[in-house]
Design a protein around this motif. Structure first.
Motif, short mmCIF file in Angstrom:
data_model
loop_
_atom_site.label_atom_id
_atom_site.label_comp_id
_atom_site.label_asym_id
_atom_site.label_seq_id
_atom_site.Cartn_x
_atom_site.Cartn_y
_atom_site.Cartn_z
N LEU A 136 0.77 -1.29 -0.17
CA LEU A 136 0.20 -0.02 0.03
C LEU A 136 0.86 1.29 -0.04
O LEU A 136 0.39 2.26 -0.54
N LEU A 137 1.84 1.07 0.65
CA LEU A 137 2.77 2.34 0.99
C LEU A 137 3.88 2.45 -0.62
O LEU A 137 4.39 3.73 -0.68
N THR A 138 4.00 1.53 -1.20
CA THR A 138 4.78 1.61 -2.44
C THR A 138 4.28 1.35 -3.81
O THR A 138 4.69 1.66 -4.64
N GLY A 139 3.19 0.93 -3.70
CA GLY A 139 2.36 0.51 -5.16
C GLY A 139 1.66 1.83 -5.40
O GLY A 139 1.97 3.10 -5.15
N PRO A 140 0.60 1.56 -6.22
CA PRO A 140 -0.24 2.69 -7.05
C PRO A 140 -0.73 3.51 -5.88
O PRO A 140 -0.95 3.36 -4.63
N ARG A 141 -1.25 4.86 -6.02
CA ARG A 141 -1.63 5.76 -5.15
C ARG A 141 -2.99 5.53 -4.97
O ARG A 141 -3.59 6.09 -3.84
N SER A 142 -3.97 4.77 -5.67
CA SER A 142 -5.17 4.54 -5.49
C SER A 142 -5.63 3.28 -6.03
O SER A 142 -4.79 2.96 -6.96
N GLY A 143 -6.71 2.58 -5.63
CA GLY A 143 -7.22 1.49 -6.23
C GLY A 143 -8.04 0.46 -5.32
O GLY A 143 -8.48 1.00 -4.61
N ILE A 144 -7.88 -0.79 -5.70
CA ILE A 144 -8.63 -1.52 -4.93
C ILE A 144 -7.51 -2.64 -4.28
O ILE A 144 -6.96 -3.30 -5.26
N VAL A 145 -7.71 -3.06 -3.04
CA VAL A 145 -6.73 -3.89 -2.35
C VAL A 145 -7.63 -5.08 -1.82
O VAL A 145 -8.82 -4.68 -1.37
N ARG A 153 -11.37 -0.06 -1.02
CA ARG A 153 -10.73 0.95 -2.06
C ARG A 153 -9.78 1.98 -1.29
O ARG A 153 -10.34 2.44 -0.16
N PHE A 154 -8.74 2.31 -1.79
CA PHE A 154 -7.82 3.19 -0.99
C PHE A 154 -7.41 4.36 -1.94
O PHE A 154 -7.36 4.39 -3.15
N VAL A 155 -7.09 5.23 -1.10
CA VAL A 155 -6.13 6.36 -1.89
C VAL A 155 -5.12 6.87 -0.81
O VAL A 155 -5.06 6.91 0.46
N ARG A 156 -3.76 6.88 -1.29
CA ARG A 156 -2.90 7.39 -0.52
C ARG A 156 -2.30 8.53 -0.85
O ARG A 156 -2.11 9.26 -2.01
N ASP A 157 -1.86 9.47 0.12
CA ASP A 157 -1.14 10.85 -0.21
C ASP A 157 0.01 10.71 0.95
O ASP A 157 -0.04 10.33 1.83
N GLU A 158 0.85 11.84 0.75
CA GLU A 158 2.01 11.79 1.62
C GLU A 158 2.34 13.31 1.91
O GLU A 158 1.96 14.32 1.22
#
Length: 465
Positions: A136-145, A153-158
């Motif tokens: 989750l920390l290194t893959g795509p910034r959004s999608g389905i896990v 469904r997730f969205v990652r931001d830094e």
């Protein structure tokens, strides 16, 4: 039941009522199944859209909060990521099935806010330090896990603050939303099953109501015999089934008329032929070897056979009068030629003073053969009731009938004794004879009483066409 009839009865033995209900239920099941599948797909798609919107909205709120960079409680700028995550997450309320995660990699610290019916990071198999969490920390910034707690469904931001990097995750789990969809679908299936049962009951009653005239037709057909064709089916409404009943009743009317005509022909033949047969048998049984007596008996037998032949011919003509093809109307006939032809044939019937009083000039749609037959029968009747040299007059003219419109009138008039008023209708019935006398003064008994009945049948058949 005969073997051919049994052989003809092949195929399904399921009644029409059950087949109607079965086909209706099949159509309803297909329609409801398609509806439920479509609604379920639409609801699942709506869940996906809503979850996507939720995670995007939470991420936008994080961006706004991080962009301001100030603690709303102290109005001072944040100095590290951990404190910013603590303040922000303390002020957030996650939606149902939603999780907000603030993770500081340098400290291996994860702060979370979970909504109701939301699995924890441990229950989902996303503990910090695990391979799944690392993706989750290194893959795509959004999608389905895929997690142990179901798809999310997730969205990652830094964000980086004070030289420290922080990761913000928004997770929205589908499981409980899909459970609600399945619960709704089960409710729809239950309602559909109840509706199908209700529809089946209504279809059963409606099919029985619609097929009631058909059952009446079947019962009527089963009760009909060659001696009882009086049964008819009550007709109600104006639909196709009512038309079937009307058609069946019309068929019964035609069958009854045909059987009545056949029975009448048999009764008439038996009635009229019994006397000549008795006469012939009696004379043949008592005939001697005397040549003169044998010659007289032979003459009498031939006369009776001739009379029998004429009776049979007349009966056949009356039997045919019941058929729709008794009168043939084709091309128009020149009435002048037809009248002259009938006049020529009439003059061969006897030594009378034949007169042609009037001739219709013009075409008319008539059956020339039947008209000739009827007029010659009237002329023969006139010959039998007149003497040598008496007047018999033929006339034809175009007239205007109040009921028939334009018509042709053909009359035969003679100098005979005429018909009594009480016999005017009687003489046109079968085997009826009026009280008139021949030219010699004796009551005329030469015919069987069928000639004028034939004339009446031809006249009525022509007028009906």
């Amino acid at each position: 039941m005969t073997e051919p009839a049994q052989a003809a009865r092949q195929g399904s033995r399921v009644t029409a009522r059950w087949r109607i209900v079965a086909w209706l239920m099949l159509a309803l099941v297909i329609a409801m199944t398609a509806l439920i599948v479509t609604v379920r797909s639409a609801m699942i798609a709506e869940v996906g859209r809503n979850l996507n919107a939720d995670v995007v909205q939470e991420n936008q709120e994080f961006r706004t909060f991080a962009g301001e960079g100030r603690n709303p409680e102290t109005a001072r700028p944040f100095t590290d990521v951990s404190s910013m995550f603590e303040v922000m997450l303390r002020r957030q309320r996650a939606a149902e099935g939603e999780m907000l995660v603030g993770y500081v990699p340098a400290r291996q610290q994860a702060l979370t806010v979970e909504g109701v019916r939301t699995p924890s990071l441990a229950e989902a198999g996303l503990e910090p330090g695990s391979s799944e969490f690392g993706r989750l920390l290194t893959g795509p910034r959004s999608g389905i896990v895929e997690t142990r707690g179901g798809d999310a469904r997730f969205v990652r931001d830094e964000v980086t603050l004070g030289g420290e990097r922080g990761v913000f995750l928004v997770l929205a789990f589908e499981r409980h939303h899909l459970q609600e969809v399945d619960s709704t679908v089960r409710l729809m299936v239950g309602v559909a099953a109840g509706a199908l049962l209700l529809a089946a009951a209504i279809a059963w009653l409606a099919a029985g109501q619609i097929l009631r005239p058909v059952r009446s037709v079947r019962r009527a057909a089963a009760e009909i015999t060659e001696r009882d064709l009086t049964r008819r089916i009550p007709v109600q409404g104006n639909d196709d089934i009512a038309e079937l009943a009307v058609t069946f009743n019309g068929m019964l009317d035609r069958l009854e008329a045909a059987f009545a005509a056949e029975q009448r022909f048999v009764d008439d033949a038996a009635h009229e032929l019994r006397t000549p047969i008795t006469i012939i048998r009696g004379h043949l049984e008592t005939m001697s070897d005397d040549p003169a007596e044998r010659a007289a008996t032979t003459t009498l037998v031939l006369n009776e056979l001739s009379r029998m032949s004429r009776i049979v011919s007349d009966l056949l003509a009356l039997a045919k009068a019941e058929r729709p093809d008794f009168i043939h109307l084709a091309e128009p006939v020149d009435m002048a030629e037809l009248t002259l032809d009938i006049d020529a044939k009439m003059q061969a019937l006897g030594p009378r003073r034949w007169t042609l009083a009037e001739v219709a000039d013009g075409p008319a749609v008539v059956d020339a053969q039947r008209v000739t037959q009827a007029v010659l029968q009237l002329a023969q009747n006139a010959v039998e009731h007149t003497g040598d040299g008496d007047l018999i007059e033929l006339a034809s003219r175009f007239v205007r009938d109040p009921e028939l419109g334009d018509a042709v009138a053909i009359t035969v008039r003679d100098d005979g004794p005429g018909v009594a008023a009480e016999d005017a209708e009687l003489i046109f019935d079968r085997f009826a004879r009026g009280a008139g006398q021949s030219a010699s003064g004796a009551r005329s008994r030469a015919g069987a009483g069928l000639g004028l009945a034939i004339v009446r049948a031809i006249a009525e058949g022509t007028a009906a066409r």
